[in-house]
Design a protein around this motif. Structure first.
Motif, PDB file in Angstrom:
ATOM      1  N   LEU A  87       0.879  -1.241   0.007  1.00  0.00           N
ATOM      2  CA  LEU A  87      -0.004  -0.129   0.116  1.00  0.00           C
ATOM      3  C   LEU A  87       0.739   1.417   0.011  1.00  0.00           C
ATOM      4  O   LEU A  87       1.957   1.241   0.550  1.00  0.00           O
ATOM      5  CB  LEU A  87      -0.909  -0.127   1.227  1.00  0.00           C
ATOM      6  CG  LEU A  87      -1.807  -1.234   1.466  1.00  0.00           C
ATOM      7  CD1 LEU A  87      -2.499  -1.021   2.612  1.00  0.00           C
ATOM      8  CD2 LEU A  87      -2.871  -1.481   0.118  1.00  0.00           C
ATOM      9  N   ALA A 123      -3.060   5.407   0.418  1.00  0.00           N
ATOM     10  CA  ALA A 123      -3.923   4.118   0.833  1.00  0.00           C
ATOM     11  C   ALA A 123      -3.652   4.130   2.276  1.00  0.00           C
ATOM     12  O   ALA A 123      -4.692   4.252   3.025  1.00  0.00           O
ATOM     13  CB  ALA A 123      -3.502   3.145   0.147  1.00  0.00           C
ATOM     14  N   LEU A 183      -6.954  -0.389  -3.302  1.00  0.00           N
ATOM     15  CA  LEU A 183      -7.619  -0.665  -1.959  1.00  0.00           C
ATOM     16  C   LEU A 183      -9.211  -1.249  -2.308  1.00  0.00           C
ATOM     17  O   LEU A 183      -9.646  -2.014  -1.598  1.00  0.00           O
ATOM     18  CB  LEU A 183      -7.765   0.454  -1.056  1.00  0.00           C
ATOM     19  CG  LEU A 183      -7.683   0.455   0.407  1.00  0.00           C
ATOM     20  CD1 LEU A 183      -6.422  -0.534   0.794  1.00  0.00           C
ATOM     21  CD2 LEU A 183      -7.005   1.824   1.020  1.00  0.00           C
TER      22      LEU A 183
END
Lengths: 247, 247
Positions: free
Chosen positions: A20, A24, A125
């Motif tokens: 990530l 995010a 995500l």
DNA sequence: GGCCTGCGTTAACACAGATTAAGCCCCAGA
DNA sequence: TCTGGGGCTTAATCTGTGTTAACGCAGGCC
């Protein structure tokens, strides 16, 4: 708030499946801004309640359950740190199950709309959350299989193995022992058994050397044998994330 | 191909929940470009197979099932026209269940990548698919509740009511009768019962005036009583789509 | 310190549903 | 036309799990 040393369970859990970026991670951390504690056996919300927010579990075990009109109860899901509780709120106006703390817990409530931001700004995500929703289905399928066609012994074996597999995702140092903050009545309500028969069956598993118990902890002694015995598949460590979009 | 008169089941089903623009409909129709027929009792794929495509059901009933090593079987999902089969393929490399045609069927295979286009270009459709995935979870929860805590009578009542509710979404003219192209052994494998006891229990439901049967069709005679009897909730007609993005 | 309450254990008994088996019907194939 | 197999029904028997109840233990509270 989330230094390396004290990383959020949610971030830790999701990072396990995909790398990530800062943005995010920022989105996720915003979901855990607020904190609220609940006592053991306290209901977080009840089935039928109008729901506007979801919760990230920060600490402690909870479960989702439904009662039948005559008092029979079925626990349908166990929630652990890093889980998001109340996802079904996305599809329905009213809660379809009740949620109760199995022990003292800490939750981070956030509004449904907190997810909109995620959906709009982070395709990666979004894909991950989607994948987790689908995986959840697969885990339900495993449970249905266990409840429909397995004996009490097999169901309990399944429960223990599934718990280990799930908890290992966030507790990388976990071995073959885990805390089990559930009464035997609650375990029965998970597996569709009576508390008395849970007691008898766990004792038999213990006598047969499959597991051992010590002050609220369960240790799985012969994991391979048990897995074989109830045809267990670990759904937590074998996901396909190759198709995720980059950003 | 999909004139008003002969609209795709998939489009029809999804349109039930959200207004779809031309572009979205175009995406969906592309998923149904190819067609393939299968015989009754033919397996579409088996658990463990490496999977690269999904299927839209165009005609006929199918089911997903898993076998235990010793031959016990559990059917975990029934698929009807308009359903997408193999969604779990998104989360795993290998199929987690087998899929079999309950009667002669027509499917439209399309590659996993067909969904990427949807995810990238239609946020609304993405939200809808997400919502359907979550709803599927809720339906699994209902089934778990039924299998964990309900008697054979109640489980069968639940099955019939759930079928009616589901089929009514795409067959708006349907009333209280539906075709049931499943053997009693298959019904037992859905509900975790033996074929013999399914037979006995259905007969009792019929004698008691809850349902009637006639050449492969089931009619629910006292729907409210039955719903009350097994505490049934219709999960198909009560979804929250208010939060969907516009385009 | 004594009491209460809740949980786990054990045992006796009850019952829902599984298993086995036999008979019937329908239908497909020879 | 015959035959075989599969599905449904019914009946007899068996068994896994539920139910009820009693007891022991530990923890919390007065």
């Amino acid at each position: 708030m989330a230094s390396e040393a004290n990383k959020s369970c949610l971030v830790q859990k999701l990072s396990h499946y995909a790398e990530l970026d800062e943005e995010a991670i920022g989105h996720l951390e915003r979901l855990e801004r607020e904190e609220r504690s609940y006592d053991e056996q306290q209901d977080i919300y009840l089935g039928g309640d109008r729901r506007d927010d979801l919760h990230v579990v920060k600490k402690g075990w909870l479960y989702s359950y439904t009662d039948l009109p005559d008092g029979r109860r079925q626990i349908v899901r166990l929630h652990h740190p890093g889980d998001i509780v109340g996802f079904e709120g996305i599809a329905f106006h009213h809660a379809t199950t009740s949620v109760r703390a199995a022990e003292p817990v800490v939750l981070c409530p956030f509004p449904k709309s907190g997810l909109d931001v995620v959906f709009e700004s982070s395709p990666k995500l979004t894909a991950l959350l989607f994948t987790l929703a689908v995986r959840e289905q697969v885990i339900f399928v495993d449970l249905i299989r266990a409840m429909g066609r397995m004996s009490a012994r097999e169901r309990l074996a399944y429960l223990f193995l599934n718990l280990l597999a799930k908890l290992r995702i966030t507790n990388t140092d976990m071995t073959d022992t885990c805390r089990l903050p559930l009464t035997q009545t609650e375990i029965g309500d998970v597996l569709g058994l009576s508390n008395v028969y849970v007691s008898k069956t766990i004792s038999r598993l213990e006598n047969d050397g499959f597991i051992s118990r010590k002050d609220g902890n369960v240790t799985v002694l012969r994991e391979d044998d048990l897995a074989n015995f109830c045809d267990f598949y670990d759904r937590y460590s074998d996901m396909d994330v190759s198709w995720f979009p980059q950003s």
